[in-house]
Design a protein around this motif. Sequence first.
Motif, mmCIF file in Angstrom:
data_model
loop_
_atom_site.group_PDB
_atom_site.id
_atom_site.type_symbol
_atom_site.label_atom_id
_atom_site.label_comp_id
_atom_site.label_asym_id
_atom_site.label_seq_id
_atom_site.Cartn_x
_atom_site.Cartn_y
_atom_site.Cartn_z
ATOM 1 N N THR A 1 17.556 50.128 98.742
ATOM 2 C CA THR A 1 18.571 49.202 99.246
ATOM 3 C C THR A 1 18.048 48.407 100.429
ATOM 4 O O THR A 1 18.149 47.174 100.460
ATOM 5 C CB THR A 1 19.842 49.985 99.633
ATOM 6 N N LYS B 1 23.292 52.210 89.237
ATOM 7 C CA LYS B 1 23.730 53.506 89.762
ATOM 8 C C LYS B 1 23.616 53.601 91.284
ATOM 9 O O LYS B 1 24.174 54.519 91.884
ATOM 10 C CB LYS B 1 22.891 54.637 89.153
ATOM 11 N N ASP C 1 24.387 52.707 94.956
ATOM 12 C CA ASP C 1 25.357 52.081 95.853
ATOM 13 C C ASP C 1 25.460 52.962 97.093
ATOM 14 O O ASP C 1 26.105 54.013 97.070
ATOM 15 C CB ASP C 1 26.712 51.932 95.173
ATOM 16 N N GLU C 2 24.807 52.531 98.167
ATOM 17 C CA GLU C 2 24.779 53.310 99.409
ATOM 18 C C GLU C 2 26.062 53.174 100.217
ATOM 19 O O GLU C 2 26.245 53.849 101.210
ATOM 20 C CB GLU C 2 23.574 52.880 100.260
ATOM 21 N N GLY C 3 26.947 52.277 99.805
ATOM 22 C CA GLY C 3 28.208 52.099 100.513
ATOM 23 C C GLY C 3 28.068 51.208 101.729
ATOM 24 O O GLY C 3 26.975 50.758 102.085
ATOM 25 N N ALA D 1 25.623 46.239 100.319
ATOM 26 C CA ALA D 1 26.080 45.898 98.971
ATOM 27 C C ALA D 1 25.374 46.816 97.978
ATOM 28 O O ALA D 1 24.300 47.365 98.273
ATOM 29 C CB ALA D 1 25.752 44.438 98.668
ATOM 30 N N PRO D 2 25.932 47.002 96.792
ATOM 31 C CA PRO D 2 25.243 47.774 95.758
ATOM 32 C C PRO D 2 23.890 47.138 95.424
ATOM 33 O O PRO D 2 23.727 45.911 95.516
ATOM 34 C CB PRO D 2 26.196 47.692 94.561
ATOM 35 N N LYS E 1 22.422 46.534 92.660
ATOM 36 C CA LYS E 1 22.532 45.522 91.597
ATOM 37 C C LYS E 1 22.878 44.155 92.185
ATOM 38 O O LYS E 1 22.281 43.141 91.839
ATOM 39 C CB LYS E 1 23.590 45.965 90.583
ATOM 40 N N ASP E 2 23.835 44.114 93.114
ATOM 41 C CA ASP E 2 24.245 42.857 93.742
ATOM 42 C C ASP E 2 23.127 42.273 94.605
ATOM 43 O O ASP E 2 22.909 41.054 94.613
ATOM 44 C CB ASP E 2 25.494 43.060 94.589
#
Length: 121
Positions: free
Chosen positions: A20, A55, A57-59, A63-64, A66-67
């Motif tokens: 991320t 899969k 998404d660190e929160g 952002a996830p 993928k985004d």
Amino acid sequence: MANTFCVTITHCMSDPDKATLGFVVANAAQGSEKETMVFLSSEGVYCAVKEEMAKIDEGAPFAPLKDLIEKFIKAGGKIYVCTPCMKKRSITEADLVEGATPAGGAALVEWLSAGSPAVAY
């Protein structure tokens, strides 16, 4: 001052924070009008696999993954995925997100030899 920037990412599922953060920095570089390349190697190749990146998404505040990847590609960023690392993990080009390109280490060497700064995650 170099007009390019490189982010290498060697983690994904075992350390999603590094994946991320790597794409957060890549987006910042691309947004700063640096021609930016992300080189994915080792386990980092999973960042470009459609099913795997979805899969991660660190929160908040991130952002996830993928985004982040979609934003980077849309902004013109380049993603190169280590071909031998893909083969080792039975990943094919069809598994990759659109905009990711299989490449050998020579692509990274060429980018860096032109004087590009780099960070690694």
